[in-house]
Design a protein around this motif. Sequence first.
Motif, PDB file in Angstrom:
ATOM      1  N   CYS A 125       0.947  -1.370  -0.123  1.00  0.00           N
ATOM      2  CA  CYS A 125       0.121   0.017  -0.118  1.00  0.00           C
ATOM      3  C   CYS A 125       0.841   1.240  -0.041  1.00  0.00           C
ATOM      4  O   CYS A 125       0.463   2.268  -0.584  1.00  0.00           O
ATOM      5  N   VAL A 126       2.045   1.251   0.692  1.00  0.00           N
ATOM      6  CA  VAL A 126       2.948   2.379   0.547  1.00  0.00           C
ATOM      7  C   VAL A 126       3.365   2.708  -0.933  1.00  0.00           C
ATOM      8  O   VAL A 126       3.238   3.797  -1.248  1.00  0.00           O
ATOM      9  N   VAL A 127       3.788   1.685  -1.618  1.00  0.00           N
ATOM     10  CA  VAL A 127       4.245   1.744  -2.872  1.00  0.00           C
ATOM     11  C   VAL A 127       2.943   2.433  -3.755  1.00  0.00           C
ATOM     12  O   VAL A 127       3.250   3.143  -4.461  1.00  0.00           O
ATOM     13  N   LEU A 128       1.874   1.525  -3.543  1.00  0.00           N
ATOM     14  CA  LEU A 128       0.853   2.089  -4.316  1.00  0.00           C
ATOM     15  C   LEU A 128       0.110   3.411  -4.097  1.00  0.00           C
ATOM     16  O   LEU A 128      -0.850   3.800  -4.705  1.00  0.00           O
ATOM     17  N   ALA A 129       0.453   3.817  -2.745  1.00  0.00           N
ATOM     18  CA  ALA A 129      -0.227   4.923  -2.353  1.00  0.00           C
ATOM     19  C   ALA A 129       0.213   6.296  -3.050  1.00  0.00           C
ATOM     20  O   ALA A 129      -0.530   7.142  -3.150  1.00  0.00           O
ATOM     21  N   TYR A 130       1.252   6.086  -4.035  1.00  0.00           N
ATOM     22  CA  TYR A 130       1.886   7.036  -4.776  1.00  0.00           C
ATOM     23  C   TYR A 130       2.027   6.556  -6.276  1.00  0.00           C
ATOM     24  O   TYR A 130       3.225   6.454  -6.725  1.00  0.00           O
ATOM     25  N   PRO A 131       1.239   6.342  -6.798  1.00  0.00           N
ATOM     26  CA  PRO A 131       1.174   5.609  -8.226  1.00  0.00           C
ATOM     27  C   PRO A 131       1.731   6.859  -9.248  1.00  0.00           C
ATOM     28  O   PRO A 131       2.213   6.241 -10.077  1.00  0.00           O
ATOM     29  N   ASP A 132       1.485   7.852  -8.808  1.00  0.00           N
ATOM     30  CA  ASP A 132       1.841   9.038  -9.805  1.00  0.00           C
ATOM     31  C   ASP A 132       3.589   8.820  -9.931  1.00  0.00           C
ATOM     32  O   ASP A 132       4.207   9.125 -10.716  1.00  0.00           O
ATOM     33  N   ALA A 133       4.237   8.677  -8.685  1.00  0.00           N
ATOM     34  CA  ALA A 133       5.650   8.548  -8.844  1.00  0.00           C
ATOM     35  C   ALA A 133       6.078   7.371  -9.700  1.00  0.00           C
ATOM     36  O   ALA A 133       7.050   7.584 -10.563  1.00  0.00           O
ATOM     37  N   LEU A 134       5.643   6.380  -9.450  1.00  0.00           N
ATOM     38  CA  LEU A 134       5.919   5.244 -10.627  1.00  0.00           C
ATOM     39  C   LEU A 134       5.504   5.618 -12.213  1.00  0.00           C
ATOM     40  O   LEU A 134       6.290   5.288 -12.989  1.00  0.00           O
ATOM     41  N   ARG A 135       4.365   6.115 -12.194  1.00  0.00           N
ATOM     42  CA  ARG A 135       3.865   6.589 -13.508  1.00  0.00           C
ATOM     43  C   ARG A 135       4.972   7.664 -14.047  1.00  0.00           C
ATOM     44  O   ARG A 135       5.452   7.483 -15.114  1.00  0.00           O
ATOM     45  N   ALA A 136       5.283   8.466 -13.151  1.00  0.00           N
ATOM     46  CA  ALA A 136       6.118   9.560 -13.665  1.00  0.00           C
ATOM     47  C   ALA A 136       7.725   8.918 -13.991  1.00  0.00           C
ATOM     48  O   ALA A 136       8.205   9.383 -15.064  1.00  0.00           O
ATOM     49  N   ASP A 137       7.889   7.832 -13.348  1.00  0.00           N
ATOM     50  CA  ASP A 137       9.326   7.347 -13.622  1.00  0.00           C
ATOM     51  C   ASP A 137       9.059   6.465 -14.896  1.00  0.00           C
ATOM     52  O   ASP A 137      10.031   6.519 -15.817  1.00  0.00           O
ATOM     53  N   MET A 138       7.934   5.989 -15.179  1.00  0.00           N
ATOM     54  CA  MET A 138       7.566   5.307 -16.318  1.00  0.00           C
ATOM     55  C   MET A 138       7.791   6.009 -17.467  1.00  0.00           C
ATOM     56  O   MET A 138       8.515   5.825 -18.640  1.00  0.00           O
ATOM     57  N   LEU A 139       6.935   7.506 -17.574  1.00  0.00           N
ATOM     58  CA  LEU A 139       7.047   8.052 -18.658  1.00  0.00           C
ATOM     59  C   LEU A 139       8.290   8.886 -18.877  1.00  0.00           C
ATOM     60  O   LEU A 139       8.698   9.180 -19.804  1.00  0.00           O
ATOM     61  N   ARG A 140       9.198   9.172 -17.795  1.00  0.00           N
ATOM     62  CA  ARG A 140      10.548   9.506 -17.833  1.00  0.00           C
ATOM     63  C   ARG A 140      11.378   8.341 -18.711  1.00  0.00           C
ATOM     64  O   ARG A 140      12.006   8.825 -19.555  1.00  0.00           O
ATOM     65  N   LEU A 141      11.212   7.213 -18.307  1.00  0.00           N
ATOM     66  CA  LEU A 141      12.061   5.886 -18.870  1.00  0.00           C
ATOM     67  C   LEU A 141      11.678   6.120 -20.363  1.00  0.00           C
ATOM     68  O   LEU A 141      12.540   5.869 -21.249  1.00  0.00           O
ATOM     69  N   HIS A 142      10.346   6.381 -20.564  1.00  0.00           N
ATOM     70  CA  HIS A 142       9.906   6.083 -22.132  1.00  0.00           C
ATOM     71  C   HIS A 142      10.656   7.332 -22.811  1.00  0.00           C
ATOM     72  O   HIS A 142      11.245   7.320 -23.824  1.00  0.00           O
ATOM     73  N   VAL A 186      17.269   8.071 -26.521  1.00  0.00           N
ATOM     74  CA  VAL A 186      18.631   7.137 -26.822  1.00  0.00           C
ATOM     75  C   VAL A 186      18.381   6.088 -27.668  1.00  0.00           C
ATOM     76  O   VAL A 186      19.314   5.806 -28.346  1.00  0.00           O
ATOM     77  N   ILE A 187      17.355   5.491 -27.850  1.00  0.00           N
ATOM     78  CA  ILE A 187      17.232   4.163 -28.542  1.00  0.00           C
ATOM     79  C   ILE A 187      16.571   4.593 -29.975  1.00  0.00           C
ATOM     80  O   ILE A 187      16.931   4.102 -30.978  1.00  0.00           O
ATOM     81  N   SER A 188      15.477   5.481 -29.945  1.00  0.00           N
ATOM     82  CA  SER A 188      14.923   5.673 -31.250  1.00  0.00           C
ATOM     83  C   SER A 188      15.351   6.945 -31.939  1.00  0.00           C
ATOM     84  O   SER A 188      14.800   7.504 -33.053  1.00  0.00           O
ATOM     85  N   GLY A 189      16.260   7.474 -31.350  1.00  0.00           N
ATOM     86  CA  GLY A 189      16.813   8.704 -31.725  1.00  0.00           C
ATOM     87  C   GLY A 189      15.895  10.066 -31.913  1.00  0.00           C
ATOM     88  O   GLY A 189      15.851  10.977 -32.554  1.00  0.00           O
ATOM     89  N   GLY A 190      15.086  10.151 -30.864  1.00  0.00           N
ATOM     90  CA  GLY A 190      13.770  10.909 -30.813  1.00  0.00           C
ATOM     91  C   GLY A 190      14.278  12.191 -30.147  1.00  0.00           C
ATOM     92  O   GLY A 190      15.629  12.420 -29.825  1.00  0.00           O
ATOM     93  N   PRO A 191      13.710  13.342 -30.172  1.00  0.00           N
ATOM     94  CA  PRO A 191      14.083  14.684 -29.693  1.00  0.00           C
ATOM     95  C   PRO A 191      14.283  14.410 -28.163  1.00  0.00           C
ATOM     96  O   PRO A 191      13.707  13.785 -27.316  1.00  0.00           O
ATOM     97  N   LEU A 192      15.429  15.314 -27.680  1.00  0.00           N
ATOM     98  CA  LEU A 192      15.874  15.059 -26.158  1.00  0.00           C
ATOM     99  C   LEU A 192      14.984  15.811 -25.279  1.00  0.00           C
ATOM    100  O   LEU A 192      14.818  17.232 -25.335  1.00  0.00           O
ATOM    101  N   SER A 193      13.940  15.482 -24.397  1.00  0.00           N
ATOM    102  CA  SER A 193      12.882  16.066 -23.784  1.00  0.00           C
ATOM    103  C   SER A 193      13.461  15.644 -22.284  1.00  0.00           C
ATOM    104  O   SER A 193      13.067  16.682 -21.459  1.00  0.00           O
ATOM    105  N   VAL A 194      14.398  14.901 -21.894  1.00  0.00           N
ATOM    106  CA  VAL A 194      14.802  14.647 -20.402  1.00  0.00           C
ATOM    107  C   VAL A 194      16.401  14.589 -20.774  1.00  0.00           C
ATOM    108  O   VAL A 194      16.817  13.850 -21.657  1.00  0.00           O
ATOM    109  N   ALA A 195      17.118  14.686 -19.819  1.00  0.00           N
ATOM    110  CA  ALA A 195      18.674  14.649 -19.687  1.00  0.00           C
ATOM    111  C   ALA A 195      18.705  13.176 -19.683  1.00  0.00           C
ATOM    112  O   ALA A 195      17.968  12.292 -18.917  1.00  0.00           O
TER     113      ALA A 195
END
Length: 110
Positions: free
Chosen positions: A36-53, A59-68
């Motif tokens: 529940c502690v992990v799931l209480a902040y689902p936005d954090a994991l979602r934000a990490d997944m979006l950042r990973l994307h 890095v992989i697809s050669g897309g524009p650099l939107s995050v370092a």
Amino acid sequence: MSKLPGQPTQSTLEHLRATFDTTDLLRLVDLLDEVCVVLAYPDALRADMLRLHAMAHAVISGGPLSVASSPAALGELATEISMEADRVAALLAAIRRGVQPLEALTHEAD
């Protein structure tokens, strides 16, 4: 559970009374609290997944650099997400294993 000739069969409830420790369920509640502690902040994991994307896209697809991003940073973030997912999955699996013996009671005659 096999029965020897002439030996009475132990009911599921009798078996659980002899082998199941109900205080284990309280320990499972503690595991659930961790989930529940992990799931209480689902936005954090979602934000990490979006950042990973975004990092992977650059890095992989050669897309524009939107995050370092760098391959090493991408790998580190992927590892963090993977470890968190593994932790939650392990906690849920432990909870499942803990309550599973009680499922046998659904087959017990009233």
